[in-house]
Design a protein around this motif. Structure first.
Motif, short mmCIF file in Angstrom:
data_model
loop_
_atom_site.label_atom_id
_atom_site.label_comp_id
_atom_site.label_asym_id
_atom_site.label_seq_id
_atom_site.Cartn_x
_atom_site.Cartn_y
_atom_site.Cartn_z
N UNK A 133 0.81 -1.22 0.00
CA UNK A 133 0.00 0.00 0.00
C UNK A 133 0.85 1.27 0.00
N UNK A 134 1.98 1.24 0.72
CA UNK A 134 2.85 2.41 0.77
C UNK A 134 3.47 2.72 -0.58
N UNK A 194 0.17 8.21 -6.51
CA UNK A 194 -0.36 9.48 -6.03
C UNK A 194 -1.68 9.35 -5.31
N UNK A 195 -2.03 8.12 -4.93
CA UNK A 195 -3.27 7.95 -4.17
C UNK A 195 -3.21 6.66 -3.37
N UNK A 196 -3.92 6.64 -2.25
CA UNK A 196 -4.07 5.41 -1.48
C UNK A 196 -5.17 4.57 -2.10
N UNK A 197 -5.07 3.26 -1.96
CA UNK A 197 -6.10 2.36 -2.45
C UNK A 197 -6.28 1.23 -1.43
N UNK A 198 -6.97 1.54 -0.35
CA UNK A 198 -7.17 0.56 0.71
C UNK A 198 -8.21 -0.50 0.35
N UNK A 216 -4.70 -4.41 0.14
CA UNK A 216 -4.74 -4.58 1.59
C UNK A 216 -3.84 -5.72 2.06
N UNK A 217 -2.86 -6.09 1.21
CA UNK A 217 -1.90 -7.13 1.57
C UNK A 217 -0.63 -6.92 0.76
N UNK A 218 0.39 -7.71 1.05
CA UNK A 218 1.64 -7.70 0.27
C UNK A 218 1.67 -8.83 -0.75
N UNK A 219 0.52 -9.39 -1.05
CA UNK A 219 0.44 -10.50 -2.00
C UNK A 219 0.85 -10.04 -3.40
N UNK A 220 1.28 -11.00 -4.20
CA UNK A 220 1.74 -10.71 -5.56
C UNK A 220 0.55 -10.63 -6.52
N UNK A 221 -0.17 -9.53 -6.39
CA UNK A 221 -1.29 -9.24 -7.28
C UNK A 221 -0.92 -8.05 -8.15
N UNK A 222 -1.21 -8.14 -9.45
CA UNK A 222 -0.88 -7.04 -10.34
C UNK A 222 -1.71 -5.81 -10.00
N UNK A 223 -1.02 -4.69 -9.89
CA UNK A 223 -1.63 -3.42 -9.50
C UNK A 223 -2.56 -2.92 -10.60
#
Length: 361
Positions: A113-114, A121-125, A129-136
């Motif tokens: 998330x960081x 330029x934006x948060x996306x909670x 919501x994890x450090x999993x290997x999902x494409x952004x």
């Protein structure tokens, strides 16, 4: 004859580099992150509470290396490049003791998330919501730059953490990302071949994070060969040493990373392509606790850890007003991507980077 030919080729290469440097007046940006480095360690140096805690194994060595006669001397001993170069020629934000605040806007307060917030330029909670290997699903400022003629195929990323191909979404963005234990690929020079060899032979401390020295030199060799205009480098050791409760290694790693950044800046200022036309923006993905209590434990970060939302920013470049350490004021991590976009004069219809760029003048 061979000597004359070699001299001719060297001269030709030098002239070509000079011409290319003169032709391309668009600015260059190196965005650099240090994982999980607290503002306290940057602005106040050695933390004496942690020095005297269970997290320190060799107290005498840390005192010898990083403890001086004042806060100013201590922080300079830990991060000499920050305090001898950036503090004099650039801008430093985040010393909360002087009223300068930098905070995250995401509520997760850990790495993916960081980094998403810094890069997009934006948060996306909602989606991250994890450090999993999902494409952004979000578009980073790196991808935005790579989509425009001035910077097309001139963007590259190097990271110690192996999740970065997903954060940057290398498949969609087309940005080359060397992360984790990836080797250099393509037409390799001798040093890159050597790096590939020793990376495979070096001991693995963390399965998902390689030592920063490999990340640094892979990046530097790529920069020397290809002269990309937008470079992202993510150093990762500090966070992993902190999670392991190894304050000694954390502080030494922070000191070493400062030296790696200094090495990169020295190269940039002596290369015709980059000299006097290159910005460094340096920050961290999250803070961490400030002590040994569970709700503020130094080894941890996240929503239940006090201070994990506090970060810092350092900026250096040709049109940066050299005000040094900035006092009272509030910045947020989501301002970094808009700042980079403004420096590069990127065009976008996406309103995701709606935060105000940092004032560099």
């Amino acid at each position: 004859m061979k000597v004359l030919l070699r001299m001719f080729l060297v001269t030709l290469l030098f002239v070509t580099t000079q011409i290319n440097a003169q032709e391309d007046k668009n600015p260059n940006v190196f965005l650099i992150t240090l994982d999980g480095v607290r503002w306290q360690d940057v602005f106040t140096g050695m933390d004496t509470d942690l020095l005297n805690s269970e997290f320190t194994q060799n107290k005498d060595l840390l005192i010898q290396k990083f403890v001086g006669k004042s806060t100013e001397e201590n922080r300079e001993m830990v991060m000499p490049f920050f305090w001898n170069t950036i503090a004099k020629e650039g801008q430093l934000y985040g010393n909360r003791n002087k009223g300068s605040k930098v905070d995250l806007t995401n509520k997760m307060l850990f790495s993916y998330p960081g980094y998403n917030e810094i890069l997009t330029g934006k948060a996306d909670d909602v989606h991250i919501d994890s450090n999993d290997k999902n494409y952004n699903k979000n578009v980073t400022v790196l991808e935005l730059a790579n989509s425009q003629d001035e910077y097309k195929d001139k963007v590259a990323a190097f990271a110690s953490w192996d999740v970065f191909p997903y954060i940057i979404n290398d498949k969609r963005s087309g940005i080359p990302v060397n992360a984790g234990y990836m080797n250099a690929i393509g037409d390799l020079n001798e040093k890159e071949q050597f790096l590939n060899e020793i990376q495979e032979e070096a001991p693995v401390i963390w399965e998902s994070v390689r030592l920063d020295v490999f990340t640094h030199h892979y990046a530097k060799e790529y920069v020397k060969k290809n002269h990309p205009k937008v470079v992202y480098i993510s150093y990762g050791e500090t966070d992993d040493f902190a999670h392991g409760g190894q304050f000694d290694f954390y502080m030494k790693s922070l000191h070493n990373t400062d030296a790696l950044i200094a090495d990169l800046w020295d190269y940039v200022q002596n290369d015709a392509f980059y000299k006097d036309n290159t910005y460094f923006i340096i920050t961290t993905d999250h803070g961490r606790g400030n002590g040994v209590q569970e709700d503020s434990k130094w080894t941890s970060h996240g929503t239940d850890v006090k201070g994990a939302e506090h970060t810092w920013i350092a900026i250096l470049g040709p049109k940066v007003n050299p005000v040094g350490e900035v006092g009272n004021g509030q910045l947020f991590a989501n301002q970094i991507a808009p700042t980079l976009a403004k420096i590069l004069s990127l065009k976008s219809d996406d309103k995701s980077m709606s935060a105000k760029p940092i004032n560099l003048k």
